[in-house]
Scaffold this active site. Structure first.
Site, PDB file in Angstrom:
ATOM      1  N   HIS A  78      32.866   6.328   9.802  1.00  0.00           N
ATOM      2  CA  HIS A  78      31.912   6.941  10.682  1.00  0.00           C
ATOM      3  C   HIS A  78      31.658   8.255   9.588  1.00  0.00           C
ATOM      4  CE1 HIS A  78      35.556  10.023  10.573  1.00  0.00           C
ATOM      5  NE2 HIS A  78      36.387   8.850  10.692  1.00  0.00           N
ATOM      6  N   ASP A  80      30.618  11.230  11.147  1.00  0.00           N
ATOM      7  CA  ASP A  80      30.713  12.590  11.835  1.00  0.00           C
ATOM      8  C   ASP A  80      32.298  13.128  11.391  1.00  0.00           C
ATOM      9  OD1 ASP A  80      32.269  10.594  13.073  1.00  0.00           O
ATOM     10  OD2 ASP A  80      32.472  11.595  14.809  1.00  0.00           O
ATOM     11  N   ASP A 110      38.278  11.920   5.143  1.00  0.00           N
ATOM     12  CA  ASP A 110      37.992  11.390   6.514  1.00  0.00           C
ATOM     13  C   ASP A 110      36.736  11.505   7.196  1.00  0.00           C
ATOM     14  OD1 ASP A 110      38.547  10.102   8.948  1.00  0.00           O
ATOM     15  OD2 ASP A 110      39.968  11.759   9.988  1.00  0.00           O
ATOM     16  N   GLU A 145      32.856   9.038  16.207  1.00  0.00           N
ATOM     17  CA  GLU A 145      34.440   8.438  16.125  1.00  0.00           C
ATOM     18  C   GLU A 145      35.447   9.677  16.373  1.00  0.00           C
ATOM     19  OE1 GLU A 145      38.403   7.138  14.544  1.00  0.00           O
ATOM     20  OE2 GLU A 145      37.244   8.966  14.045  1.00  0.00           O
ATOM     21  N   GLU A 146      35.278  10.993  15.759  1.00  0.00           N
ATOM     22  CA  GLU A 146      36.117  11.906  15.898  1.00  0.00           C
ATOM     23  C   GLU A 146      36.023  12.555  17.121  1.00  0.00           C
ATOM     24  OE1 GLU A 146      38.346  12.422  13.844  1.00  0.00           O
ATOM     25  OE2 GLU A 146      37.582  12.070  11.925  1.00  0.00           O
ATOM     26  N   GLU A 174      39.056   4.040   6.750  1.00  0.00           N
ATOM     27  CA  GLU A 174      39.687   5.148   6.977  1.00  0.00           C
ATOM     28  C   GLU A 174      40.790   5.537   5.938  1.00  0.00           C
ATOM     29  OE1 GLU A 174      39.391   7.304   9.429  1.00  0.00           O
ATOM     30  OE2 GLU A 174      38.311   6.360  10.906  1.00  0.00           O
ATOM     31  N   HIS A 363      41.727  16.433   8.433  1.00  0.00           N
ATOM     32  CA  HIS A 363      41.647  17.307   9.330  1.00  0.00           C
ATOM     33  C   HIS A 363      42.100  18.608   9.073  1.00  0.00           C
ATOM     34  CE1 HIS A 363      41.116  14.151  12.908  1.00  0.00           C
ATOM     35  NE2 HIS A 363      40.410  13.847  11.659  1.00  0.00           N
TER      36      HIS A 363
END
Ligand SMILES: [Zn+2]
Length: 392
Positions: A78, A80, A110, A145-146, A174, A363
């Site tokens: 992903h 995003d 990520d 995805e997030e 990931e 994150h």
């Protein structure tokens, strides 16, 4: 194909290009263009389906394929990212600064860094081998995805299936390594099931309890019953399933009122001993047994799209493990720990393993990855490609 994609810093440059697109879900801001441009130059056919659903933001996605022979190896991921967050970053989260060998930015780990490595590895592989390798390579990249993950991988897979696409194996990039590149492959994930429990009473004055029915003792009794016995003892590749209460709510501001209802919410992370259905039945059985005729309750199990799954550790897992061992000297642990990921959708199409960068800062404020890890992950992915498509 520009020669610089075979240069040692191709992955770093691609990662920086991606980080400089502030693609906080559901925004794209050019992130998928970076992927498309790199793959188009290498001869891939690119599709950019945008999926829509009432109540959710439209989301851009990318599908690319080179070759029409099987086997087809898919790279998935992903573009995003989660928001920068409240903390003060030492380096702008969307600048892609490199300081002391570390690349900083939202998505560095990520998983824009992982996507950059997939791209750089594929381009390097094609420079070495040319387009006539025995099979095909595809990319499934989503921009959702997030976030709600409604207009992302699920629909992209259905869309690909409707076009007649067939995949044989998938690597999802990931960030699977807790602290060191090469430590951990994920070969499955636990399932997730959320339940909301409500115990019904009858409101009344605390001084006249015989005229009321307090739901709080009943809720405590049911909650205790749910966690009194372990759900299982773990399985060959999974830890024991675990039920956690996340909140207990009565919300009663008065000190002289017995409340009418009491609520609790819990989440279970479950292993391959269970389906969401069998687990839901066991939870109901425990509640009914504890409640008897004394406690009135209702249970609302949230529909789960996160089953437990396992990719059998077979030849493909060995192939990836061997590539990791050759580059890092480490033998990766085959793990099923952590939260859910898009692998839970891909597994219905082909065996999927997850391996990417070090996720320590994902994150977080000052998310970063080692530039050396970008280069080593690129080399690992390139080894995977070479082993998957051997020279005959
Ligand atoms: Zn991710």
């Amino acid at each position: 194909m520009p020669a610089d994609h075979h240069a040692p810093h191709a992955a770093l440059r691609l990662a920086q290009d991606l980080i400089r697109c502030p693609s906080v879900t559901p925004e794209d801001r050019g992130a998928l263009d970076v992927v498309a441009d790199a793959l188009r130059q290498a001869g891939f056919t690119i599709e950019r389906p945008v999926f829509a659903e009432p109540g959710f933001p439209d989301t851009p996605n990318l599908f690319a394929r080179l070759g029409d022979r099987s086997p087809c190896l898919v790279f998935a991921g992903h573009t995003d990212v989660v928001p920068a967050g409240e903390g003060a970053w030492r380096h702008d989260p969307f600048e892609g600064a490199v300081v002391d060998g570390m690349l900083y930015g939202r998505g560095a780990a990520d998983m824009k860094g992982g996507i950059a490595c997939m791209l750089a590895a594929t381009l390097a592989f094609l420079v070495d081998r040319g387009p006539d390798f025995p099979g095909s390579i595809a990319f499934l990249i989503t921009g959702d995805e997030e976030g709600p993950a409604v207009n992302g991988t699920v629909k992209l897979l259905d869309w690909a299936r409707a076009r007649g696409e067939r995949f044989d194996h998938c690597v999802l990039g990931e960030p699977t390594n807790p602290g060191r590149l090469g430590e951990m492959i994920k070969i499955g994930r636990r399932g997730s099931l959320t339940g909301k429990l409500t115990v019904l009473g009858r409101q009344g004055h605390v001084a006249y309890p015989y005229k009321a029915e307090n739901p709080i003792p009943g809720l405590l009794r049911l909650a205790s019953a749910l966690v009194a016995e372990p759900l299982d003892g773990g399985t060959a590749h999974f830890d024991a399933s675990n039920l956690e209460f996340t909140t207990i709510d009565v919300g009663n501001p008065a000190t002289n009122v017995i409340p009418a209802t009491a609520r609790a919410t819990f989440n279970v992370r479950f292993n391959d001993d269970w389906t969401a259905e069998s687990l839901g039945a066991e939870i109901r059985r425990r509640l009914e047994q504890a409640a008897g005729n004394a406690v009135r309750f209702s249970l609302d199990l949230q529909p789960s799209n996160a089953p437990a799954f396992l990719t059998r550790p077979d030849g493909f897992v060995d192939l990836v493990s061997e590539a990791i061992r050759a580059e890092t000297g480490l033998t990766p642990v085959l793990s099923t720990t952590g939260g859910t990921s898009d692998a839970r959708f891909i597994k219905d199409f082909c065996p999927v393993i997850e391996f990417g960068l070090v996720g320590e800062t994902m994150h977080q404020t000052d998310e970063c990855v080692a530039v050396a890890d970008l280069e080593r992950l690129t080399a690992i992915y390139e080894r995977v490609l070479k082993a998957y498509f051997p020279v005959s």
